[in-house]
Enzyme design. Sequence first.
Site, PDB file in Angstrom:
ATOM      1  CD  GLU A 118       2.277 -30.170  12.279  1.00 57.27           C
ATOM      2  OE1 GLU A 118       1.962 -29.442  13.236  1.00 57.27           O
ATOM      3  OE2 GLU A 118       2.055 -29.848  11.089  1.00 57.27           O
TER       4      GLU A 118
ATOM      5  NE  ARG B 189       9.671  -5.884 -11.539  1.00 55.12           N
ATOM      6  CZ  ARG B 189       9.153  -4.964 -10.724  1.00 55.12           C
ATOM      7  NH1 ARG B 189       7.847  -4.918 -10.530  1.00 55.12           N
ATOM      8  NH2 ARG B 189       9.940  -4.118 -10.090  1.00 55.12           N
TER       9      ARG B 189
ATOM     10  N   GLY C 269       4.493   7.520  -0.820  1.00 47.56           N
ATOM     11  CA  GLY C 269       5.154   8.794  -0.651  1.00 47.56           C
ATOM     12  C   GLY C 269       5.086   9.272   0.791  1.00 47.56           C
TER      13      GLY C 269
END
Length: 362
Positions: A56, A211, A293
Amino acid sequence: MAELNQDRIWMQRAIELARQGQYSTKPNPNVGCVIVKDGIVIGEGFHPQAGQPHAEVFALRQAGEQARGATAYVTLEPCAHYGRTPPCAKGLVEAGVAKVIVACPDPNPLVAGKGVQILKDAGIEVKVGICEDEAHQLNQGFLKAMATGQPYVRLKIASSLDGRTAMASGESKWITGVEARQDVQHWRAISGAVITGIDTVLADDCELNVRQLDGIEDIKTVVQPKRIILDRQGRLPLNAKILAQADTVMVMGPFRQELAELGVLHLPVQPLAELLKQLVQQHQIYDVLVEAGATLSTAFLQQKLVDELISYVAPTLLGQSARTMFNAEFSRMAEQLRFKLRDVTLLGDDVRFRLIPFQETL
């Protein structure tokens, strides 16, 4: 109807502006503002970074004296408190705007309707809810954390057609193609933290940082996510690549002086739900990406801590000896975990599914 459609058009522009800060505003929310007078944009802005002016303020600066009698479109309820910057609700009042259109209310206890009330008390017409769903997508983590004390958790999995994530040896580079791997960079970049398990770090020597991002020339403008490693037995090697930026690494496990000396932050061993709560309360981390995993991924799913599953599926088969993406054992259909499909995107030869877990099983 014509007025509503016009409101949507200007709010979509404010949302587009807000998105420009999606990689740099953490822990602050993404906010855009457009100021319109007589059908012409006279000021616009977005919040670029914590500590810098809010959307704003930039829009009002651009509008100047023309803001008097204008309409302001804001993607999130204007703040009502003094922090690093003055309250935006009062700034809109002082500028003399006649109307404020707000996409999303702010559940932050410091705001939570107070911003709207300041505007109404000043005689400003206020409408809330224009393009609310689209604006909500900009700040899912912030809004959830402010409302519940828990972050928004995305679980990312890359698998083959037969639901395998790595060979039996742990080799997993690469199941998916370049486009899918590039897409993951976006999800990391909007996250306050990436959570993984020690087995993933040991198998891949991963960095889990951002990256390269499409459309971003200077990666230094991106607020890198914290990397959180769950290492209950203290197995993290001191030469792990992830420790190259040790001050952005957090380890949940036994305290190790050598890690502390590198700048790694220690987290006590605790249940996953408590860990997530601590990330919000003590570290202002509102969006979490889990890249892990099968064991850790399954734990997050079974404990109903996942808000969104991002599943990349590659057109390949890895065979039955390869590692599975999910390792819980169910014996009845009633135990299954079901999902609602949010969207499907083709990325090169891979397919990305975004899925929302149902809260109850069938």
